[in-house]
Design an enzyme around this catalytic site. Structure first.
Site, PDB file in Angstrom:
ATOM      1  N   ARG A 161     -17.322   4.190  -3.323  1.00  0.00           N
ATOM      2  CA  ARG A 161     -16.239   4.650  -4.514  1.00  0.00           C
ATOM      3  C   ARG A 161     -17.109   4.752  -5.420  1.00  0.00           C
ATOM      4  O   ARG A 161     -17.809   5.688  -6.050  1.00  0.00           O
ATOM      5  CB  ARG A 161     -14.939   4.627  -4.946  1.00  0.00           C
ATOM      6  N   TYR A 170     -13.538  10.525  -1.547  1.00  0.00           N
ATOM      7  CA  TYR A 170     -12.839  10.105  -1.105  1.00  0.00           C
ATOM      8  C   TYR A 170     -12.237  11.334  -0.947  1.00  0.00           C
ATOM      9  O   TYR A 170     -10.943  11.755  -1.371  1.00  0.00           O
ATOM     10  CB  TYR A 170     -11.452   9.538  -0.797  1.00  0.00           C
ATOM     11  N   CYS A 204       2.326  24.459   2.157  1.00  0.00           N
ATOM     12  CA  CYS A 204       3.988  24.194   2.302  1.00  0.00           C
ATOM     13  C   CYS A 204       4.747  23.087   2.048  1.00  0.00           C
ATOM     14  O   CYS A 204       5.372  23.089   4.103  1.00  0.00           O
ATOM     15  CB  CYS A 204       4.317  25.254   3.428  1.00  0.00           C
ATOM     16  N   GLU A 205       4.392  22.245   1.561  1.00  0.00           N
ATOM     17  CA  GLU A 205       4.817  20.995   1.539  1.00  0.00           C
ATOM     18  C   GLU A 205       4.927  20.981  -0.104  1.00  0.00           C
ATOM     19  O   GLU A 205       4.223  20.970  -0.636  1.00  0.00           O
ATOM     20  CB  GLU A 205       3.765  20.095   1.801  1.00  0.00           C
TER      21      GLU A 205
HETATM   22  N1  LLP Z   1     -16.364  -1.426   3.293  1.00  0.00           N
HETATM   23  C1  LLP Z   1     -15.213  -1.684   4.354  1.00  0.00           C
HETATM   24  C2  LLP Z   1     -14.686  -2.233   5.118  1.00  0.00           C
HETATM   25  C3  LLP Z   1     -14.601  -0.929   3.574  1.00  0.00           C
HETATM   26  O1  LLP Z   1     -13.149  -0.374   4.755  1.00  0.00           O
HETATM   27  C4  LLP Z   1     -14.110   0.497   2.524  1.00  0.00           C
HETATM   28  C5  LLP Z   1     -13.337   0.823   2.254  1.00  0.00           C
HETATM   29  C6  LLP Z   1     -15.238  -0.179   1.816  1.00  0.00           C
HETATM   30  C7  LLP Z   1     -16.268  -0.848   2.343  1.00  0.00           C
HETATM   31  C8  LLP Z   1     -15.486   1.018  -0.082  1.00  0.00           C
HETATM   32  O2  LLP Z   1     -14.404   0.825  -0.364  1.00  0.00           O
HETATM   33  P1  LLP Z   1     -15.147   1.593  -1.248  1.00  0.00           P
HETATM   34  O3  LLP Z   1     -16.320   0.925  -2.152  1.00  0.00           O
HETATM   35  O4  LLP Z   1     -15.258   2.879  -1.650  1.00  0.00           O
HETATM   36  O5  LLP Z   1     -13.589   1.049  -2.238  1.00  0.00           O
HETATM   37  N2  LLP Z   1      -9.312   6.615   0.462  1.00  0.00           N
HETATM   38  C9  LLP Z   1      -9.192   5.688   0.228  1.00  0.00           C
HETATM   39  C10 LLP Z   1      -9.785   4.642   0.315  1.00  0.00           C
HETATM   40  C11 LLP Z   1     -10.069   3.869   1.049  1.00  0.00           C
HETATM   41  C12 LLP Z   1     -10.338   2.686   1.357  1.00  0.00           C
HETATM   42  C13 LLP Z   1     -11.185   2.288   2.441  1.00  0.00           C
HETATM   43  N3  LLP Z   1     -12.234   1.238   2.899  1.00  0.00           N
HETATM   44  C14 LLP Z   1      -9.142   6.405  -1.257  1.00  0.00           C
HETATM   45  O6  LLP Z   1      -9.253   7.707  -1.509  1.00  0.00           O
HETATM   46  O7  LLP Z   1      -7.955   5.615  -2.221  1.00  0.00           O
END
Ligand code: LLP
Length: 430
Positions: free
Chosen positions: A289, A384, A356-357
């Site tokens: 992210r 994301y 439709c939600e």
């Molecule tokens: N490594 C692993 C093992 C992970 O499961 C994740 C994210 C990352 C790295 C990367 O994390 P980041 O730096 O992006 O925070 N869909 C959700 C976020 C799900 C994150 C899942 N794992 C959202 O939109 O907030």
């Protein structure tokens, strides 16, 4: 005199100029005309600056960066990061295929994920990944068997669950004992010593990832303390670990959050590692992210303005299928007019999609002065966003554009409706 507005998330690459929202030197109305809406738009300079903030965060230290592909898996984004020397963190054979298609290096790719199938494990071993981050004792045995069948020794790192609270949304917290992720801290040493009995494994490291959108340093330090204790314990039992992988998770500013910068986070982590005598140990990080989140937006048009007896709605041409975060996590992302009006007809709108939600909203209670046909930008949508898009309601997924200075490159075609049912088959009529 009105106070100057605070900079938008994504600034200075995403900012209003002469009454129009620009991404670098490209005005968004021009992109809407050329490519249509809904449209994901990313700034190359913003991605590179965020990536450099990580690469420059700890000079003189052995930090290896593994971009979490799940955040935004477009090949153009992956190639940008590969060209900057990054490796990758993947969670499926599909992501592995993307990394390879984008020219990424399998030898600098780590494979995380709680449910790797036999076929995925074999694909990763054949590709020669750096290591598999193993999430259970039974997965260890499966990897050992598959590596044996392939005549290989599988590099493994055990993902431990340190049972710390990342203080983030419960759906994206992963390091609590109640979560499905990792091997419990209390069983980790046994799991490492068991590896010695499995002839086709080679232990290379230890991994942990406690959650996402983490806006404080403390949860990382708590996790690190647990990892350090384990490293000492495990190494006393004769197992040597090459690297420590602390996962991803660093948050971004959606609204008023002030997450630590990568250099602040790494400064704090290295103070602890130095104190523990482990400052020389290679560190792996898996940011997602924080690399792409504020480098992208979702451009959308207002289809209809309508009011119920209680609320005003701006119905736009993107929806929860394009950007799922608000519906799924009640996430707040800023929504701004591409050509802001004078405010004379400002109202508080729920910005909603056509799905439709009732949970299909992109933002609620937003003060906006709108007319039908206006363009809006949902900010902080680089991570994301497209990666979680679906075809619900048989809605083709949006196109994606990468802006580079004054150039705009189409990096993904808008999906064609016919492609959505091209793989479906009609059985013979009875
Ligand atoms: N490594 C692993 C093992 C992970 O499961 C994740 C994210 C990352 C790295 C990367 O994390 P980041 O730096 O992006 O925070 N869909 C959700 C976020 C799900 C994150 C899942 N794992 C959202 O939109 O907030």
């Amino acid at each position: 005199m009105t106070a100057p507005l605070p900079p938008l998330p994504g600034a200075p690459w995403i900012a209003h100029q002469d009454g129009e929202l620009m991404v670098e030197q490209v005005a968004l109305p021009r992109l809407a005309e050329t490519f249509g809406t809904p449209l994901y738009v990313y700034s190359r300079a913003a991605i590179e600056a965020a990536a450099r903030a990580w690469s420059d965060a700890a000079p003189g230290r052995a930090v290896s960066l593994r971009y979490a592909v799940k955040a935004n898996s477009n090949l153009a984004v992956l190639r940008l990061l590969a060209d900057l020397g990054w490796g990758f963190d993947i969670v499926s054979a599909g992501e592995l295929a993307r990394v390879r298609a984008a020219g990424g290096d399998a030898a600098r790719t780590v494979f995380s994920g709680v449910g790797k199938t036999d076929a995925e494990i074999a694909a990763a071993l054949r590709a020669g990944v750096q290591c598999l981050n193993v999430e259970s004792e039974s997965e260890l045995r499966r990897i050992d068997r598959i590596a044996g069948e392939l005549g290989q020794r599988a590099p493994v790192s055990l993902r431990i669950n340190p049972d710390v609270d990342a203080r983030t949304h419960p759906y994206i917290s992963t390091g609590l004992r109640s979560n499905k992720f990792g091997i419990p801290q209390a069983r980790a040493r046994q799991a490492y010593t068991d590896c010695a009995q499995l002839p086709n494994l080679q232990v290379v490291g230890i991994a942990c990832h406690i959650g996402s959108q983490i806006t404080e340093t403390e949860p990382y330090l708590d996790a690190l303390d647990r990892v350090v204790d384990l490293v000492r314990d495990i190494e006393r039992h004769g197992v040597t670990l090459q690297h420590i992988d602390l996962g991803g998770g660093l948050g971004i500013r959606y609204a008023q959050e002030t997450p630590p910068r990568p250099d602040e986070l790494l400064g704090a982590l290295y103070a602890r590692l130095d104190a523990a005598g482990l400052g020389h140990r290679p560190l792996l990080l898996e940011p997602g992210r924080s690399v792409v989140g504020n480098a992208g937006l979702l451009l959308t048009s207002v289809v209809t303005l309508k009011s119920s007896l209680e609320r005003h709605f701006a119905v736009v041409d993107s929806a929860m299928n394009d950007l799922m975060r608000p519906a799924l996590y009640e996430a707040w992302q800023d929504i701004v007019a591409v050509r802001p009006r004078d405010g004379a007809q400002r109202r508080r709108y729920d910005v909603v999609g056509a799905v439709c939600e009732s949970g299909d909203w992109l933002g609620r209670d937003r003060a906006l002065d709108l007319r039908e046909g206006d363009l809006l930008a949902v900010l902080s949508a680089g991570a994301y966003g497209m990666a979680m898009a679906s075809n619900y309601n048989t809605r083709p997924r949006a196109a994606e554009v990468l802006v580079d200075g004054a150039q705009a490159h189409l990096i993904r075609d808008r999906e064609d409706v016919s492609a959505l049912f091209a793989g479906e088959h009609l059985p013979p009529r009875r």
